[in-house]
Design a protein around this motif. Structure first.
Motif, mmCIF file in Angstrom:
data_model
loop_
_atom_site.group_PDB
_atom_site.id
_atom_site.type_symbol
_atom_site.label_atom_id
_atom_site.label_comp_id
_atom_site.label_asym_id
_atom_site.label_seq_id
_atom_site.Cartn_x
_atom_site.Cartn_y
_atom_site.Cartn_z
ATOM 1 N N CYS A 1 37.278 42.131 42.651
ATOM 2 C CA CYS A 1 36.774 43.491 42.489
ATOM 3 C C CYS A 1 37.985 44.422 42.360
ATOM 4 O O CYS A 1 39.061 44.117 42.882
ATOM 5 C CB CYS A 1 35.926 43.877 43.693
ATOM 6 N N CYS B 1 38.675 46.939 43.863
ATOM 7 C CA CYS B 1 39.139 47.447 45.154
ATOM 8 C C CYS B 1 40.031 46.454 45.884
ATOM 9 O O CYS B 1 40.563 46.740 46.955
ATOM 10 C CB CYS B 1 37.947 47.816 46.039
ATOM 11 N N HIS C 1 27.838 44.266 46.978
ATOM 12 C CA HIS C 1 29.086 45.012 47.057
ATOM 13 C C HIS C 1 29.134 46.103 45.988
ATOM 14 O O HIS C 1 29.549 47.239 46.251
ATOM 15 C CB HIS C 1 30.277 44.060 46.904
ATOM 16 N N ASP D 1 33.521 51.075 42.264
ATOM 17 C CA ASP D 1 34.294 49.834 42.038
ATOM 18 C C ASP D 1 33.877 49.162 40.726
ATOM 19 O O ASP D 1 32.751 49.314 40.270
ATOM 20 C CB ASP D 1 34.049 48.832 43.176
HETATM 21 ZN ZN ZN Z 1 35.099 46.435 45.528
#
Ligand code: ZN
Length: 276
Positions: free
Chosen positions: A167, A169, A205, A212
């Motif tokens: 991801c 992030c 998520h 994200d």
């Molecule tokens: Zn993320």
């Protein structure tokens, strides 16, 4: 499909030829691409496996060829076996040996698999044989095992195994699939698109972190294997190795603590190698 050519038709390793309108003759058939290459005399195999090669070819010649073709076939075998390193003496010895009378033997107590190491394991095999234990000699490493496959690799994403999806992030998702990585990735993308967090930790998520980006194009393959238990174990190892994962605990198996020390040690070794 094979077609008759000049009154002859091959079927498996037999060439059937018309001799007249009523009769056929039979001989051993080899494809035009056949190279007459057999287990070489110098190869590191138990001698009985080499004699087995000569014997198998001789038996096939006798079974397949009719009397008019047998001599020609045996002559061909003598030439090709000599090209594979066998001496005419040992070839003729096998050709002229009488079929062994099958002696009534006690059933073996068990079987042992040993690598063939001349002068060592063949002696062990004889001791075991005396104690009614059968030995199967397996060849040690072959040259081909040291070489890369010359075939074009398939798209690695068509395999199955353990993978990692990142991801933006910095967190990762570790997953495993018995189908292809490609189809599993498509599934995750669909769960994200349809907002189905209960079906995928990635979708969950993404939904909780709308700014994200899930980097689906950057999917990494961690291990390629289709075996169920190996995959689950490997997935648990990878989850342990990636503390920044977004996996949900109940989705995966728990890694036995015995692994922790091994993995720590491996990490240490890898770090050592990288330093050097
Ligand atoms: Zn993320």
């Amino acid at each position: 499909m094979e077609c008759e050519i000049n009154g002859s038709l091959p079927i498996l390793d037999i060439l059937i030829s018309k001799t007249d309108s009523l009769n056929f003759s039979f001989s051993v058939y080899r494809k035009p691409t056949h190279t007459d290459r057999y287990l070489n005399k110098l190869s590191n195999h138990h001698p009985c496996q080499k004699i087995g090669v000569i014997k198998t070819l001789f038996d096939r010649a006798k079974k397949v060829s009719d009397p008019t073709h047998l001599d020609e076939e045996l002559q061909h075998l003598r030439m090709s076996l000599q090209a594979n390193g066998y001496s005419l003496l040992e070839i003729n010895k096998v050709f002229s040996s009488k079929p062994k009378q099958l002696r009534e033997k006690l059933p073996h107590l068990g079987m042992v698999f040993l690598p063939y190491i001349g002068g060592v394991t063949d002696k062990i095999g004889r001791i075991l044989e005396r104690n009614n234990i059968k030995t199967i000699f397996i060849p040690t490493k072959k040259i081909s095992e040291f070489l890369r496959s010359p075939k074009d690799p398939l798209d690695p994403l068509t395999a199955s195994g353990v993978y990692k999806i990142l991801c933006s992030c910095g967190l990762v998702y570790i997953g495993t699939t018995k189908r292809s990585f490609l189809s599993r990735r498509k599934e995750h993308m669909r769960f994200c698109r349809l907002n189905q967090p209960e079906k995928s930790a990635i979708a969950e998520h993404a939904l909780n972190n709308l700014s994200d980006d899930i980097l689906f194009d950057n999917m990494k393959i961690l291990s390629r294997t289709s075996n169920f238990y190996v995959r689950l174990q490997r997935e648990a190892i990878e989850i342990y190795k990636h503390p920044n994962n977004i996996n949900r605990q109940f989705d995966n198996i728990c890694l036995n603590k015995a692994w922790h020390l091994v993995l720590k040690h491996l990490e240490f070794l890898t770090a050592e190698v990288n330093l050097k």
